[in-house]
Write an enzyme that holds these catalytic residues in place. Structure first.
Site, PDB file in Angstrom:
ATOM      1  N   ASP A 120     -21.694 -80.967 -53.125  1.00  0.00           N
ATOM      2  CA  ASP A 120     -22.672 -81.054 -53.051  1.00  0.00           C
ATOM      3  C   ASP A 120     -23.377 -81.279 -54.768  1.00  0.00           C
ATOM      4  O   ASP A 120     -23.584 -80.091 -55.274  1.00  0.00           O
ATOM      5  CB  ASP A 120     -23.579 -80.203 -52.192  1.00  0.00           C
ATOM      6  CG  ASP A 120     -25.105 -80.801 -51.871  1.00  0.00           C
ATOM      7  OD1 ASP A 120     -25.507 -81.514 -52.368  1.00  0.00           O
ATOM      8  OD2 ASP A 120     -25.804 -79.859 -51.261  1.00  0.00           O
ATOM      9  N   ASP A 121     -23.719 -82.275 -55.012  1.00  0.00           N
ATOM     10  CA  ASP A 121     -24.284 -82.471 -56.319  1.00  0.00           C
ATOM     11  C   ASP A 121     -23.416 -82.063 -57.485  1.00  0.00           C
ATOM     12  O   ASP A 121     -23.523 -81.954 -58.475  1.00  0.00           O
ATOM     13  CB  ASP A 121     -25.492 -81.259 -56.518  1.00  0.00           C
ATOM     14  CG  ASP A 121     -26.934 -81.708 -55.958  1.00  0.00           C
ATOM     15  OD1 ASP A 121     -26.741 -82.646 -54.914  1.00  0.00           O
ATOM     16  OD2 ASP A 121     -27.879 -81.275 -56.457  1.00  0.00           O
TER      17      ASP A 121
ATOM     18  N   CYS B  61     -28.550 -86.230 -51.147  1.00  0.00           N
ATOM     19  CA  CYS B  61     -27.823 -85.546 -50.212  1.00  0.00           C
ATOM     20  C   CYS B  61     -28.007 -86.260 -48.781  1.00  0.00           C
ATOM     21  O   CYS B  61     -26.861 -86.885 -48.262  1.00  0.00           O
ATOM     22  CB  CYS B  61     -28.045 -84.398 -49.974  1.00  0.00           C
ATOM     23  SG  CYS B  61     -28.006 -83.209 -51.423  1.00  0.00           S
TER      24      CYS B  61
ATOM     25  N   ASP C 139     -21.041 -85.616 -52.725  1.00  0.00           N
ATOM     26  CA  ASP C 139     -21.861 -86.671 -52.282  1.00  0.00           C
ATOM     27  C   ASP C 139     -22.707 -87.641 -52.912  1.00  0.00           C
ATOM     28  O   ASP C 139     -23.297 -88.467 -52.624  1.00  0.00           O
ATOM     29  CB  ASP C 139     -22.708 -85.993 -51.408  1.00  0.00           C
ATOM     30  CG  ASP C 139     -23.794 -85.061 -52.125  1.00  0.00           C
ATOM     31  OD1 ASP C 139     -23.442 -84.614 -53.288  1.00  0.00           O
ATOM     32  OD2 ASP C 139     -24.569 -84.337 -51.485  1.00  0.00           O
TER      33      ASP C 139
ATOM     34  N   HIS D 275     -28.100 -81.453 -43.280  1.00  0.00           N
ATOM     35  CA  HIS D 275     -29.129 -82.179 -43.972  1.00  0.00           C
ATOM     36  C   HIS D 275     -29.252 -83.623 -43.366  1.00  0.00           C
ATOM     37  O   HIS D 275     -29.561 -84.617 -44.212  1.00  0.00           O
ATOM     38  CB  HIS D 275     -28.813 -82.402 -45.408  1.00  0.00           C
ATOM     39  CG  HIS D 275     -29.922 -81.903 -46.322  1.00  0.00           C
ATOM     40  ND1 HIS D 275     -29.972 -82.214 -47.563  1.00  0.00           N
ATOM     41  CD2 HIS D 275     -31.188 -82.140 -46.281  1.00  0.00           C
ATOM     42  CE1 HIS D 275     -31.163 -82.367 -48.336  1.00  0.00           C
ATOM     43  NE2 HIS D 275     -31.984 -82.180 -47.195  1.00  0.00           N
TER      44      HIS D 275
END
Length: 450
Positions: free
Chosen positions: A36-37, A76, A288, A146
């Site tokens: 993530d990120d 996301c 992502d 999410h």
């Protein structure tokens, strides 16, 4: 002469050929690790000078590394929507921006759907997990969802047999809570309490699943790391991370989180090896979308939430011993949405609900040894009064942004200007107009379903 003998022999050869063909293309287990990120160049094997990622570096040496791979969203929720639906996130409606903490919509369509308790990925738009489950796979997701807080958007209604993880996007690594009053850490559909660092718990669940499952499986591991809050495995204070510090962190802490993530990925790979599943398992790792600071997207321009290269180009590593040549580096333009098509194809599966996928079988193309070919990729991202749009056609890319009533647009040639520093709209007016038309045509074709 007995004429039956040659006939039997021919039938035997035919059966052998069918058997050999089936053996050459088995249905693999699939382990898809999505972080993530994380930035395009946050791993050592992608150029980070300060990274300590030996397991992922080894995975790249053992398999395939893409250099022009894209997320279909710069945040996301849209990126995950594209992966699990195999379609542009625009089509789902309300999913062009990350769902806000506490189930908040952040632009007009998302706000409308949140008011209707309908903000999330509709079950009839999910393609990946339902398709694999119908093909006989045991499907599990451990980590960050999410894609909707409401019960109707539970992973268990999206084709997954098992889910342990968290529903929101900004979860404290130790308290497993976010800055809202919603219970976000759940097993199945029920809130749970556990002690431990989130990255470790996700890995524990994955290893336990690998050790237990006795059929073909799809294991989706959406790690939260290195998304804020920036907490390492030894940073437990017994309290929620301070709200005014949630998005602040140092590069040193970020690198520490990535190193711990790499160690956890090593545990997953070791679990596969211990069960002699290496050659039967396709392992894929990606981010992502691009990083926010203190992540590293160099030499790309821009960060998370933008449609410049730094916002959407992502690392992607693929290993499947015996099927992917070690040390392969591909410059083929691809996307996370393409992986959906590849996973389904390798499993002999089809998307449900007659859904038409927007991606292509990218792994099949690369594994076949075919030459690179030009792609056309489109994006749109919304938040508040800000809208980004972009199209990449071949090596040319057009980018548009409007925010606060101010419009900006650019055109770049990525073959010579990957950092998007040389705007060509004034000197290449014909191509500039053509790309704008391509984007406008696409927007008319991808109307939201709700």
């Amino acid at each position: 002469m007995n004429m039956a003998c040659p006939v039997r022999f021919a039938l035997l050869l035919l059966l052998l050929a069918v058997s050999t063909s089936a053996h050459a293309a088995p249905k693999p287990n699939i382990v898809f690790m999505l972080v993530d990120d994380m930035g395009y160049s946050d791993l050592s094997c992608y150029g980070a000078p300060d990274a300590r990622t030996p397991n992922l570096d080894r995975l790249a040496v053992q398999g395939l590394k893409f250099t022009q791979f894209y997320a279909m969203g710069a945040e996301c929720t849209p990126s995950r929507t594209a992966i699990l639906s195999g379609r542009h996130p625009v089509r789902a409606g309300g999913m062009e921006c990350a769902i806000g903490t506490g189930n908040v919509g952040r632009y007009d369509d998302a706000i409308r759907l949140a008011d209707q308790h309908a903000l999330g990925l509709p079950a009839d738009q999910a393609a990946l997990a339902p398709g694999l489950k119908a093909a006989g796979y045991r499907t599990a997701v451990f980590g960050k969802w999410h894609l909707g807080y409401e019960p109707r958007f539970s992973p268990l209604k999206q084709g997954f047999d098992e889910f342990t993880g968290f529903l929101g996007g900004n979860v404290d690594y130790f308290t497993h809570t976010e800055l809202s009053d919603i219970a976000v850490y759940v097993k199945g559909d029920n809130p749970i309490e556990r002690k431990g660092y989130m990255t470790h718990l996700i890995t524990d669940d994955a290893v336990e699943f690998i050790n237990r499952v006795d059929q073909r499986f799809f294991l989706y591991l959406p790690y939260s790391v290195p998304h804020f809050p920036f907490q390492g495995p030894d940073d437990d204070t017994g309290r929620m991370y301070p709200a005014d510090q949630f998005t602040k962190g140092t590069r040193e802490k970020y690198v520490e989180m990535l190193h711990d993530m790499d160690l956890c990925i090593g545990r997953v790979l070791d679990a596969l090896a211990a069960k002699n599943l290496d050659r039967e398992t396709l392992v894929v790792f990606a981010s992502d979308h691009g990083a926010m600071k203190p992540g590293r997207n160099l030499p790309l321009n821009g960060f998370k939430s933008s449609l410049l290269e730094g916002g959407v180009r992502t690392p992607c590593i693929v290993r499947w011993p015996g099927h992917i040549k070690p040390g392969t580096v591909s410059t083929q333009v691809g996307s996370l949405m393409d992986l959906t098509a590849s996973f389904l194809h390798l499993a002999g599966a089809k998307p449900p609900h007659d859904l038409k996928l927007d991606g292509i079988d990218i792994l099949g193309h690369v594994m076949s040894g075919k030459p690179d070919f030009a792609r056309t990729l489109h994006w749109r991202a919304r938040r508040g009064d800000r809208t980004w749009k972009a199209v990449r056609d071949g090596d040319l890319k057009y980018v548009y942004k409007i925010e606060g009533g101010k419009e900006e647009e650019w055109m770049f040639d990525l073959s010579t200007d990957v950092s998007e520093s040389n705007d060509l709209k004034a000197t290449h007016a014909k191509e500039f107009t053509r790309l704008k038309s391509l984007l406008a045509k696409w927007e008319k074709e991808v109307k939201p379903v709700r």
